[in-house]
Design a protein around this motif. Structure first.
Motif, PDB file in Angstrom:
ATOM      1  N   ASP A  69       0.660  -1.143   0.098  1.00  0.00           N
ATOM      2  CA  ASP A  69       0.098  -0.060  -0.051  1.00  0.00           C
ATOM      3  C   ASP A  69       0.885   1.211   0.017  1.00  0.00           C
ATOM      4  OD1 ASP A  69      -2.387  -1.452   0.017  1.00  0.00           O
ATOM      5  OD2 ASP A  69      -2.694  -1.484   2.257  1.00  0.00           O
ATOM      6  N   THR A  70       2.067   1.209   0.742  1.00  0.00           N
ATOM      7  CA  THR A  70       2.828   2.360   0.879  1.00  0.00           C
ATOM      8  C   THR A  70       3.514   2.600  -0.650  1.00  0.00           C
ATOM      9  OG1 THR A  70       3.336   1.989   3.292  1.00  0.00           O
ATOM     10  CG2 THR A  70       5.003   3.220   1.863  1.00  0.00           C
ATOM     11  N   LEU A  71       4.001   1.497  -1.340  1.00  0.00           N
ATOM     12  CA  LEU A  71       4.268   1.585  -2.634  1.00  0.00           C
ATOM     13  C   LEU A  71       3.516   1.979  -3.606  1.00  0.00           C
ATOM     14  CD1 LEU A  71       6.629  -2.010  -2.554  1.00  0.00           C
ATOM     15  CD2 LEU A  71       7.427   0.494  -2.436  1.00  0.00           C
ATOM     16  N   ARG A  72       2.274   1.570  -3.388  1.00  0.00           N
ATOM     17  CA  ARG A  72       1.408   2.065  -4.430  1.00  0.00           C
ATOM     18  C   ARG A  72       0.972   3.586  -4.022  1.00  0.00           C
ATOM     19  NH1 ARG A  72      -2.573  -1.529  -2.513  1.00  0.00           N
ATOM     20  NH2 ARG A  72      -1.391  -3.182  -3.861  1.00  0.00           N
ATOM     21  N   ASP A  73       0.958   4.020  -3.016  1.00  0.00           N
ATOM     22  CA  ASP A  73       0.610   5.217  -2.732  1.00  0.00           C
ATOM     23  C   ASP A  73       1.842   6.621  -3.086  1.00  0.00           C
ATOM     24  OD1 ASP A  73      -1.470   4.884  -1.295  1.00  0.00           O
ATOM     25  OD2 ASP A  73      -0.646   4.743   0.671  1.00  0.00           O
ATOM     26  N   ALA A  74       2.869   5.589  -3.084  1.00  0.00           N
ATOM     27  CA  ALA A  74       4.215   6.371  -3.669  1.00  0.00           C
ATOM     28  C   ALA A  74       4.235   6.685  -4.970  1.00  0.00           C
ATOM     29  CB  ALA A  74       5.491   5.978  -3.188  1.00  0.00           C
ATOM     30  N   TYR A  75       3.751   5.247  -5.670  1.00  0.00           N
ATOM     31  CA  TYR A  75       3.686   5.456  -7.194  1.00  0.00           C
ATOM     32  C   TYR A  75       2.696   6.545  -7.529  1.00  0.00           C
ATOM     33  CZ  TYR A  75       2.331   4.201 -11.771  1.00  0.00           C
ATOM     34  OH  TYR A  75       2.140   4.327 -13.087  1.00  0.00           O
ATOM     35  N   GLN A  76       1.530   6.352  -6.908  1.00  0.00           N
ATOM     36  CA  GLN A  76       0.528   7.458  -7.516  1.00  0.00           C
ATOM     37  C   GLN A  76       0.739   8.655  -7.129  1.00  0.00           C
ATOM     38  OE1 GLN A  76      -2.615   6.107  -8.683  1.00  0.00           O
ATOM     39  NE2 GLN A  76      -2.833   8.476  -9.128  1.00  0.00           N
ATOM     40  N   ALA A  77       1.455   9.106  -6.134  1.00  0.00           N
ATOM     41  CA  ALA A  77       2.203  10.498  -5.822  1.00  0.00           C
ATOM     42  C   ALA A  77       2.923  10.878  -6.868  1.00  0.00           C
ATOM     43  CB  ALA A  77       2.733  10.602  -4.358  1.00  0.00           C
ATOM     44  N   SER A  78       3.870  10.078  -7.455  1.00  0.00           N
ATOM     45  CA  SER A  78       4.638  10.262  -8.449  1.00  0.00           C
ATOM     46  C   SER A  78       4.058  10.593  -9.629  1.00  0.00           C
ATOM     47  CB  SER A  78       6.007   9.396  -8.555  1.00  0.00           C
ATOM     48  OG  SER A  78       5.463   8.131  -9.117  1.00  0.00           O
ATOM     49  N   HIS A  79       3.077   9.544  -9.823  1.00  0.00           N
ATOM     50  CA  HIS A  79       2.255   9.793 -11.055  1.00  0.00           C
ATOM     51  C   HIS A  79       1.414  11.171 -11.161  1.00  0.00           C
ATOM     52  CE1 HIS A  79      -1.385   9.051 -13.892  1.00  0.00           C
ATOM     53  NE2 HIS A  79      -0.282   8.513 -14.394  1.00  0.00           N
ATOM     54  N   ASP A  80       0.922  11.389  -9.989  1.00  0.00           N
ATOM     55  CA  ASP A  80       0.195  12.830  -9.637  1.00  0.00           C
ATOM     56  C   ASP A  80       0.946  13.779 -10.168  1.00  0.00           C
ATOM     57  OD1 ASP A  80      -2.145  11.071  -9.412  1.00  0.00           O
ATOM     58  OD2 ASP A  80      -2.099  11.589  -7.298  1.00  0.00           O
ATOM     59  N   ALA A  81       2.165  13.894  -9.673  1.00  0.00           N
ATOM     60  CA  ALA A  81       3.119  15.081  -9.880  1.00  0.00           C
ATOM     61  C   ALA A  81       3.536  15.254 -11.242  1.00  0.00           C
ATOM     62  CB  ALA A  81       4.330  14.739  -8.780  1.00  0.00           C
ATOM     63  N   TYR A  82       3.579  14.125 -11.833  1.00  0.00           N
ATOM     64  CA  TYR A  82       4.105  14.049 -13.465  1.00  0.00           C
ATOM     65  C   TYR A  82       2.906  14.714 -14.039  1.00  0.00           C
ATOM     66  CZ  TYR A  82       5.095  11.318 -17.906  1.00  0.00           C
ATOM     67  OH  TYR A  82       5.111  11.297 -19.143  1.00  0.00           O
ATOM     68  N   THR A  83       1.768  14.381 -13.803  1.00  0.00           N
ATOM     69  CA  THR A  83       0.723  14.573 -14.703  1.00  0.00           C
ATOM     70  C   THR A  83       0.612  16.049 -14.406  1.00  0.00           C
ATOM     71  OG1 THR A  83      -0.524  12.348 -14.685  1.00  0.00           O
ATOM     72  CG2 THR A  83      -1.753  14.131 -15.094  1.00  0.00           C
ATOM     73  N   LYS A  84       0.518  16.720 -13.113  1.00  0.00           N
ATOM     74  CA  LYS A  84       0.468  17.920 -12.908  1.00  0.00           C
ATOM     75  C   LYS A  84       1.411  18.777 -13.399  1.00  0.00           C
ATOM     76  CE  LYS A  84       0.056  21.242  -9.018  1.00  0.00           C
ATOM     77  NZ  LYS A  84       0.340  21.571  -7.640  1.00  0.00           N
ATOM     78  N   LYS A  85       2.555  18.171 -13.534  1.00  0.00           N
ATOM     79  CA  LYS A  85       3.574  19.130 -14.388  1.00  0.00           C
ATOM     80  C   LYS A  85       3.420  19.117 -15.851  1.00  0.00           C
ATOM     81  CE  LYS A  85       7.988  20.706 -13.822  1.00  0.00           C
ATOM     82  NZ  LYS A  85       8.190  21.849 -13.029  1.00  0.00           N
ATOM     83  N   LEU A  86       2.849  18.195 -16.436  1.00  0.00           N
ATOM     84  CA  LEU A  86       2.647  18.309 -18.051  1.00  0.00           C
ATOM     85  C   LEU A  86       1.121  18.817 -18.043  1.00  0.00           C
ATOM     86  CD1 LEU A  86       4.056  14.834 -18.833  1.00  0.00           C
ATOM     87  CD2 LEU A  86       5.087  16.789 -19.276  1.00  0.00           C
ATOM     88  N   GLN A  87       0.560  18.885 -17.424  1.00  0.00           N
ATOM     89  CA  GLN A  87      -0.944  19.412 -17.616  1.00  0.00           C
ATOM     90  C   GLN A  87      -0.988  20.964 -18.226  1.00  0.00           C
ATOM     91  OE1 GLN A  87      -3.761  17.176 -17.436  1.00  0.00           O
ATOM     92  NE2 GLN A  87      -4.302  18.776 -18.614  1.00  0.00           N
ATOM     93  N   LYS A  88       0.093  21.649 -17.670  1.00  0.00           N
ATOM     94  CA  LYS A  88      -0.066  23.041 -18.034  1.00  0.00           C
ATOM     95  C   LYS A  88       0.559  23.064 -19.493  1.00  0.00           C
ATOM     96  CE  LYS A  88       4.782  23.793 -16.058  1.00  0.00           C
ATOM     97  NZ  LYS A  88       5.474  24.651 -15.283  1.00  0.00           N
ATOM     98  N   TYR A  89       1.032  21.936 -19.914  1.00  0.00           N
ATOM     99  CA  TYR A  89       1.618  22.392 -21.536  1.00  0.00           C
ATOM    100  C   TYR A  89       0.426  21.673 -22.341  1.00  0.00           C
ATOM    101  CZ  TYR A  89       6.215  22.973 -19.655  1.00  0.00           C
ATOM    102  OH  TYR A  89       7.160  23.357 -19.201  1.00  0.00           O
ATOM    103  N   ALA A  90      -0.451  20.990 -21.832  1.00  0.00           N
ATOM    104  CA  ALA A  90      -1.617  20.340 -22.776  1.00  0.00           C
ATOM    105  C   ALA A  90      -2.563  21.792 -23.147  1.00  0.00           C
ATOM    106  CB  ALA A  90      -2.534  19.442 -22.087  1.00  0.00           C
ATOM    107  N   LYS A  91      -3.049  21.541 -24.426  1.00  0.00           N
ATOM    108  CA  LYS A  91      -3.774  22.717 -24.780  1.00  0.00           C
ATOM    109  C   LYS A  91      -5.612  22.242 -24.423  1.00  0.00           C
ATOM    110  CE  LYS A  91      -0.762  25.195 -27.409  1.00  0.00           C
ATOM    111  NZ  LYS A  91       0.388  25.092 -26.532  1.00  0.00           N
ATOM    112  N   ILE A  92      -5.610  20.919 -24.149  1.00  0.00           N
ATOM    113  CA  ILE A  92      -7.116  20.603 -24.233  1.00  0.00           C
ATOM    114  C   ILE A  92      -7.236  19.727 -22.770  1.00  0.00           C
ATOM    115  CG2 ILE A  92      -7.603  20.431 -26.599  1.00  0.00           C
ATOM    116  CD1 ILE A  92      -7.471  17.160 -26.117  1.00  0.00           C
TER     117      ILE A  92
END
Length: 168
Positions: A69-92
């Motif tokens: 569960d801890t590993l899953r949470d860590a992966y999800q946190a890194s995935h969310d940070a990755y998506t948040k960082k890239l979201q500003k470049y998406a036009k849609i």
């Protein structure tokens, strides 16, 4: 300048291909060790056949253990940070990408839609399915155009893909 670079390149090539190493032959220093001049072939097979397989990790035990569960949470946190960082470049938005997928496959269920990069191309990847079919749909994050619309094989198609029906 070009002649100098070419000369340097030729010297470098000769050094690598003649199996010799340029070294000063100074016989006045008897303590010097001989320079190895033999090159041994290098193979792509890096696994030793006599020793243990380098990819077997079963016997490694750390002093620190974490739960799945801890590993899953860590992966999800890194995935969310990755998506948040890239979201500003998406036009849609993800919802606009989902609308494009639904328009391409009406009546099918959109399982998931995620912002990803494919070789530095920002896209939304989605899986859509119904009772019979499943598709991978890739949507351009800039203009909402469908870039890939690929039917994915079902479980039975994958299992029986190499079956020889003529052997019956």
């Amino acid at each position: 300048m070009k002649k100098w670079l070419i000369s340097l390149s030729v010297i470098g090539c000769l050094t690598c291909t003649t199996c010799t190493v340029f070294a000063a032959d100074d016989s006045s220093h008897p303590k010097t060790t001989p320079t190895h001049t033999t090159l041994h072939p290098v193979t792509a097979n890096i696994q030793s056949t006599d020793g243990p397989n380098v990819h077997e990790w079963g016997d490694i035990k750390s002093s620190v253990q974490v739960t799945r569960d801890t590993l899953r949470d860590a992966y999800q946190a890194s995935h969310d940070a990755y998506t948040k960082k890239l979201q500003k470049y998406a036009k849609i938005s993800p919802s606009a990408a989902k609308k494009a997928v639904v328009a391409e496959h009406p009546g099918m269920t959109v399982e998931d839609i995620q912002l990803r990069n494919i070789r530095t191309n920002l896209v939304y990847m989605s899986i859509v399915r119904d009772d019979e079919d499943k598709y991978l749909v890739v949507v351009d994050a800039g203009n909402g155009h469908i870039l890939v619309d690929k039917r994915l094989p079902t479980h039975n198609e994958r299992v029986f893909a190499n079956r020889d029906d003529s052997a019956k």
